[in-house]
Design a protein around this motif. Structure first.
Motif, PDB file in Angstrom:
ATOM      1  N   ILE A 237      30.323 -75.725  -1.225  1.00 29.93           N
ATOM      2  CA  ILE A 237      28.913 -75.926  -0.904  1.00 29.93           C
ATOM      3  C   ILE A 237      28.169 -76.142  -2.213  1.00 29.93           C
ATOM      4  CG2 ILE A 237      28.387 -73.444  -0.967  1.00 29.93           C
ATOM      5  CD1 ILE A 237      26.363 -73.924   1.283  1.00 29.93           C
ATOM      6  N   THR A 238      27.254 -77.092  -2.251  1.00 32.66           N
ATOM      7  CA  THR A 238      26.466 -77.306  -3.459  1.00 32.66           C
ATOM      8  C   THR A 238      25.354 -76.263  -3.521  1.00 32.66           C
ATOM      9  OG1 THR A 238      24.943 -78.828  -2.358  1.00 32.66           O
ATOM     10  CG2 THR A 238      26.886 -79.787  -3.431  1.00 32.66           C
ATOM     11  N   VAL A 239      24.831 -76.050  -4.728  1.00 31.00           N
ATOM     12  CA  VAL A 239      23.710 -75.121  -4.890  1.00 31.00           C
ATOM     13  C   VAL A 239      22.532 -75.584  -4.037  1.00 31.00           C
ATOM     14  CG1 VAL A 239      22.011 -74.252  -6.539  1.00 31.00           C
ATOM     15  CG2 VAL A 239      24.422 -74.348  -7.175  1.00 31.00           C
ATOM     16  N   GLN A 240      22.308 -76.890  -3.983  1.00 35.13           N
ATOM     17  CA  GLN A 240      21.206 -77.410  -3.178  1.00 35.13           C
ATOM     18  C   GLN A 240      21.431 -77.114  -1.696  1.00 35.13           C
ATOM     19  OE1 GLN A 240      19.949 -81.271  -4.305  1.00 35.13           O
ATOM     20  NE2 GLN A 240      18.693 -81.635  -2.502  1.00 35.13           N
TER      21      GLN A 240
ATOM     22  N   PHE B 142      13.284 -82.960  -2.865  1.00 33.87           N
ATOM     23  CA  PHE B 142      14.515 -82.328  -2.383  1.00 33.87           C
ATOM     24  C   PHE B 142      14.291 -81.018  -1.633  1.00 33.87           C
ATOM     25  CE2 PHE B 142      16.029 -84.712  -6.239  1.00 33.87           C
ATOM     26  CZ  PHE B 142      16.701 -85.692  -5.527  1.00 33.87           C
ATOM     27  N   TYR B 143      13.132 -80.360  -1.858  1.00 35.21           N
ATOM     28  CA  TYR B 143      12.922 -79.045  -1.243  1.00 35.21           C
ATOM     29  C   TYR B 143      11.564 -78.899  -0.551  1.00 35.21           C
ATOM     30  CZ  TYR B 143      16.769 -77.949  -4.420  1.00 35.21           C
ATOM     31  OH  TYR B 143      17.973 -77.958  -5.094  1.00 35.21           O
ATOM     32  N   ASP B 144      10.721 -79.930  -0.611  1.00 31.86           N
ATOM     33  CA  ASP B 144       9.369 -79.867  -0.052  1.00 31.86           C
ATOM     34  C   ASP B 144       8.576 -78.716  -0.673  1.00 31.86           C
ATOM     35  OD1 ASP B 144       7.336 -80.881   1.495  1.00 31.86           O
ATOM     36  OD2 ASP B 144       7.812 -79.648   3.234  1.00 31.86           O
ATOM     37  N   LEU B 145       8.730 -78.539  -1.980  1.00 35.36           N
ATOM     38  CA  LEU B 145       8.030 -77.481  -2.708  1.00 35.36           C
ATOM     39  C   LEU B 145       6.956 -78.091  -3.603  1.00 35.36           C
ATOM     40  CD1 LEU B 145      11.025 -75.235  -3.846  1.00 35.36           C
ATOM     41  CD2 LEU B 145       9.287 -74.633  -2.154  1.00 35.36           C
ATOM     42  N   SER B 146       5.832 -77.416  -3.692  1.00 33.59           N
ATOM     43  CA  SER B 146       4.764 -77.835  -4.591  1.00 33.59           C
ATOM     44  C   SER B 146       4.659 -76.856  -5.757  1.00 33.59           C
ATOM     45  CB  SER B 146       3.429 -77.885  -3.842  1.00 33.59           C
ATOM     46  OG  SER B 146       3.474 -78.848  -2.808  1.00 33.59           O
ATOM     47  N   VAL B 147       4.105 -77.338  -6.860  1.00 29.61           N
ATOM     48  CA  VAL B 147       4.008 -76.533  -8.080  1.00 29.61           C
ATOM     49  C   VAL B 147       2.579 -76.039  -8.278  1.00 29.61           C
ATOM     50  CG1 VAL B 147       4.240 -76.556 -10.598  1.00 29.61           C
ATOM     51  CG2 VAL B 147       5.898 -77.792  -9.167  1.00 29.61           C
ATOM     52  N   VAL B 148       2.456 -74.767  -8.638  1.00 30.34           N
ATOM     53  CA  VAL B 148       1.169 -74.180  -9.006  1.00 30.34           C
ATOM     54  C   VAL B 148       1.238 -73.819 -10.486  1.00 30.34           C
ATOM     55  CG1 VAL B 148      -0.458 -72.298  -8.642  1.00 30.34           C
ATOM     56  CG2 VAL B 148       0.800 -73.239  -6.699  1.00 30.34           C
TER      57      VAL B 148
ATOM     58  N   TRP C 179      22.970 -86.138  -3.479  1.00 30.65           N
ATOM     59  CA  TRP C 179      22.372 -85.568  -2.269  1.00 30.65           C
ATOM     60  C   TRP C 179      22.493 -86.521  -1.087  1.00 30.65           C
ATOM     61  CZ3 TRP C 179      21.835 -81.400   0.014  1.00 30.65           C
ATOM     62  CH2 TRP C 179      20.903 -81.180   1.027  1.00 30.65           C
ATOM     63  N   ARG C 180      22.430 -87.824  -1.332  1.00 33.33           N
ATOM     64  CA  ARG C 180      22.591 -88.786  -0.236  1.00 33.33           C
ATOM     65  C   ARG C 180      23.958 -88.626   0.427  1.00 33.33           C
ATOM     66  NH1 ARG C 180      20.557 -92.853  -4.271  1.00 33.33           N
ATOM     67  NH2 ARG C 180      18.307 -93.039  -3.933  1.00 33.33           N
TER      68      ARG C 180
END
Length: 760
Positions: free
Chosen positions: A344-347, A373-379, A593-594
């Motif tokens: 399993i990949t880390v992702q 890749f993760y739908d994450l936003s940065v603050v 990832w693809r």
């Protein structure tokens, strides 16, 4: 939110553009409730309303809990960072801003909401350190915390995962998930259902190591690389017997090299594919992998070096053939190899969690990747005190020799003032070579690299003292906090901090630009913590790999008499080469990832089916439906409980075996799928077109084999003696991506090289 709405949001947002103001307002309001929180005997409410977590009152309680448990009063910016994590974002916070406490408070908040939290670290040391350090905070809030390490027993792991908050290195977490894949009794399971992952050093885990596969293997065999192949390639000469491509990622024999190898082995190598593979693996190991750069040899073993962190990549190895070839090159015994049971990949591991958040010092630079890749936003959380570090422009030189001379002069001049210096190198070999060059000038440097990582804490503790001269690989770039004037335990010198500050604080020198600007920023960030003075500068030459590999067709402007290149175009070229390097790595990530996305979906379905069989009577019901007469017959003679247990073991065995075979098929398919491009076909489309029916066929094969075994098996005897024997031993490791591409890529390079040679 609708799919269109999410697309519009992504289009409008920029990395790091999440509004911090709401979190800052709540953190500011907490000050007015601090006195009330301080009067409480029990900080945790008898009944926790999930909506309470994230309020100003909650912030005041967390601040009081930290004060009581750790003697620390979190700053407003730390509370804002905690709130950002509780909203599911990645918080970017500078070095020395107390990210460990921020993560612990956020983990406690999730736990108080009733969620099970896994704090994902980059190594065992940090997992244990942070769990023990923050333990009193959790205890004050009525929560439990545990940690998992490589040496933890299965029982210790179950106990740790049963806690409200569990700290674990990403590799150990993945290995536990893989080992659970072989359990045939629910009582043997170790990892509970995933709920929240809070990722420390998020850019490193989620981006740099995202495509690293974690592997579970069994059925050990001896290594296949032959020592005589290593001896053979040592006799070959570059440019005559073989050539290396411009990017240094592929090597191929010339026609003369092919003739020499064939005469030495007495075979036509292209009529013996196995020999071709061994020769080329030995050649790759000999020419493209460098000791003390890509790996070190310690205690009779080859240990890979993680280039993004400068540390030994624990449990990491290359694919079996290449690993064995490097071991043969170094005259070492080949390590065990075997059949890959699952990987399993880390992702893929992180995607198991319904909720993911994280923190790091350098997130904005990979904001698009975190979102993609993760739908994450940065603050972006500002520092508690403004950063006053002076970051000087790069000093660029025409040649490596000019650069090294200027570098040594700068170190000597700075050191003469007593100012502490941290020199960051690109690899182990360079750190040792630089230390020797400094010694020749009468300067004694403390070296920190993958070879002496056990001494890291002591070396870093002293790196901010007056007269300190530390030469380090990227090990000093992450997870370290260098305090001005501090020493080892019991070595603090009163007033030394002010004296070092008056000298300009810690001065960081980079001996070259990394492939990623984030690694440069991590190194710079060792200086200027919490408003301390400090400075940084990078030395670059036109012969550095960054420029020769990623901008091979462009040259620096002419140098001055001292070898320095001072024209603005030089800085633009260095920045361009670094952007190209980052783009190459991003495309590799996307491409990986693809291909693995479909595999991860298939794995999720298989694991869901396996869990139903493991925990219930799904296997028995399936076999009862497929073989009703046999099922009734066995129930009458052996009892229904015995039959159900045997049915479970039969279905699980064939499901695991067929999945292992399916993984092998997909690996072989991907190795050769690039050939489809010759027929003007899209390799990814072709991969998916074959992988989907292969998966359906695998499920049908599980049913067929299970039915066949059930018809013949004696359920009253041990099924392992009837062909259902599992591996007697398993082991786990990480596979570093093959640096030379697919096997077909290597074949094309060899053929193209041979053709070019013959045309001459």
């Amino acid at each position: 939110m609708t799919r269109v709405g999410r697309w519009i949001r992504r289009f409008l947002e920029k990395p790091g553009s999440v509004d911090l103001a709401p979190f800052q307002r709540i953190a500011a309001e907490a000050a007015g409730r601090e006195a009330e929180a301080g009067r409480r005997d029990e900080l945790r409410p008898a009944v926790v309303d999930p909506a309470w977590v994230g309020t100003a009152d909650f912030c005041a309680v967390m601040r009081e809990a930290a004060r009581r448990a750790l003697g620390q009063r979190p700053y407003d910016v730390q509370l804002a960072g905690m709130l950002a994590l509780l909203e599911g974002h990645v918080a970017q916070m500078a070095t020395g801003e107390g990210k460990t406490l921020v993560g612990a408070m956020a983990a406690a908040g999730y736990a108080l909401r009733g969620a099970r939290v896994h704090v994902v670290s980059v190594n065992d040391y940090l997992a244990r350190r942070d769990a023990e350090w923050m333990g009193p905070l959790y205890e004050t809030l009525g929560l439990t915390a545990g940690w998992v390490a490589e040496t933890s027993t299965p029982e210790e792991r179950r106990k740790a995962y049963a806690c409200d908050v569990t700290y674990a290195a990403v590799s150990e977490l993945g290995f536990d998930v893989l080992r659970d894949r072989l359990c045939t009794d629910p009582a043997e399971l170790v990892v509970p259902a995933p709920e929240v992952a809070l990722v420390d050093e998020a850019d490193s885990v989620l981006v740099d190591e995202a495509r690293v596969p974690l592997v579970l293997a069994g059925a050990a065999d001896a290594g296949t690389a032959l020592p005589e192949m290593a001896a053979l390639v040592r006799r070959l000469s570059r440019g005559y017997h073989y050539t290396i491509d411009e990017e240094g990622r592929a090597v191929f024999l010339t026609p003369k090299g092919i003739d020499t190898v064939e005469k030495a082995l007495g075979v036509d190598i292209y009529e013996h594919p196995g020999v071709v593979t061994q020769v080329n693996l030995a050649l790759h190991a000999h020419t493209l992998l460098t000791r003390d750069v890509d790996y070190i040899v310690r205690d009779g073993k080859v240990e890979l070096v993680n280039t993004s962190r400068g540390r030994v990549a624990a449990l990491q190895r290359w694919p079996d053939g290449l690993q064995a070839a490097v071991e043969a090159k170094e005259h070492l015994q080949a390590s065990e190899t075997g059949e890959i049971l699952d990987s399993i990949t880390v992702q893929g591991l992180v995607h198991r969690y319904p909720r993911v958040c994280g923190m790091t010092g350098t997130a904005v630079a990979v904001g698009e990747q975190l979102r993609e890749f993760y739908d994450l936003s940065v603050v972006v959380v500002p520092p508690n005190r403004p950063c006053v570090r002076v970051d000087e422009p790069d000093r660029i030189f025409a040649t490596a020799e000019d650069k090294e001379g200027a570098l040594l002069d700068e170190i000597e001049t700075r050191h003469a003032t007593g100012q502490p210096i941290l020199v960051g190198t690109l690899d182990v070999a360079e750190s040792e070579r630089l230390a020797e060059a400094l010694a020749a000038r009468g300067l004694s440097a403390t070296v920190l690299n993958a070879k002496n990582d056990a001494e890291e804490a002591q070396i870093i503790a002293r790196a901010g003292r007056r007269w300190a001269l530390t030469v380090s690989t990227q090990m000093a770039g992450r997870g370290t906090d260098i305090r001005l004037g501090a020493g080892g335990p019991g070595e603090e010198e009163p007033g030394d901090e002010e004296e070092v500050a008056s000298l300009g604080g810690l001065y960081v020198i980079g001996t070259g630009r990394h492939d990623s600007s984030r690694l440069d920023d991590q190194l710079r960030g060792r200086a200027g913590r919490q408003g301390d003075p400090g400075g940084s500068v990078f030395f670059v030459s036109g012969q550095d790999p960054l420029l020769t590999v990623y901008a091979p067709d462009q040259s620096l402007p002419p140098a001055d008499a001292d070898g320095a290149v001072r024209k603005p175009e030089a800085h633009a070229l260095v920045a361009h080469a670094q952007r190209v390097a980052e783009g190459v790595n991003l495309e590799i990530h996307r491409n990986t990832w693809r291909y693995t996305r479909l595999l991860e979906r298939q794995r999720a379905e298989v694991l869901e089916q396996r869990d139903r069989v493991l925990r219930g009577d799904t296997g028995a019901r399936a076999l009862e439906s497929a073989c009703p007469e046999r099922y009734r017959e066995l129930c009458e003679t052996a009892g229904e409980e015995v039959v159900e247990r045997a049915a479970r073991q039969i279905v699980l065995y064939h499901l695991d075996q067929c999945w292992t075979e399916h993984l092998g098929f997909l690996s072989d398919l991907r190795e050769g799928i690039h050939l489809r491009a010759l027929g003007r076909l899209n390799p990814l489309d072709e991969f998916n077109r074959e992988a989907v029916p292969a998966y359906r066929a695998m499920l049908d094969e599980v049913e067929r084999r299970s039915r066949e075994t059930f018809e013949k098996a004696d359920v009253t005897r041990d099924l392992a003696d009837q062909g259902l024997k599992r591996p007697t031993a398993t082991w786990t490791y990480l596979v570093q991506d093959n640096p030379f591409g697919s096997e077909w890529d290597r074949v094309f390079n060899r053929v193209a090289g041979a053709l070019r040679g013959r045309k001459r």
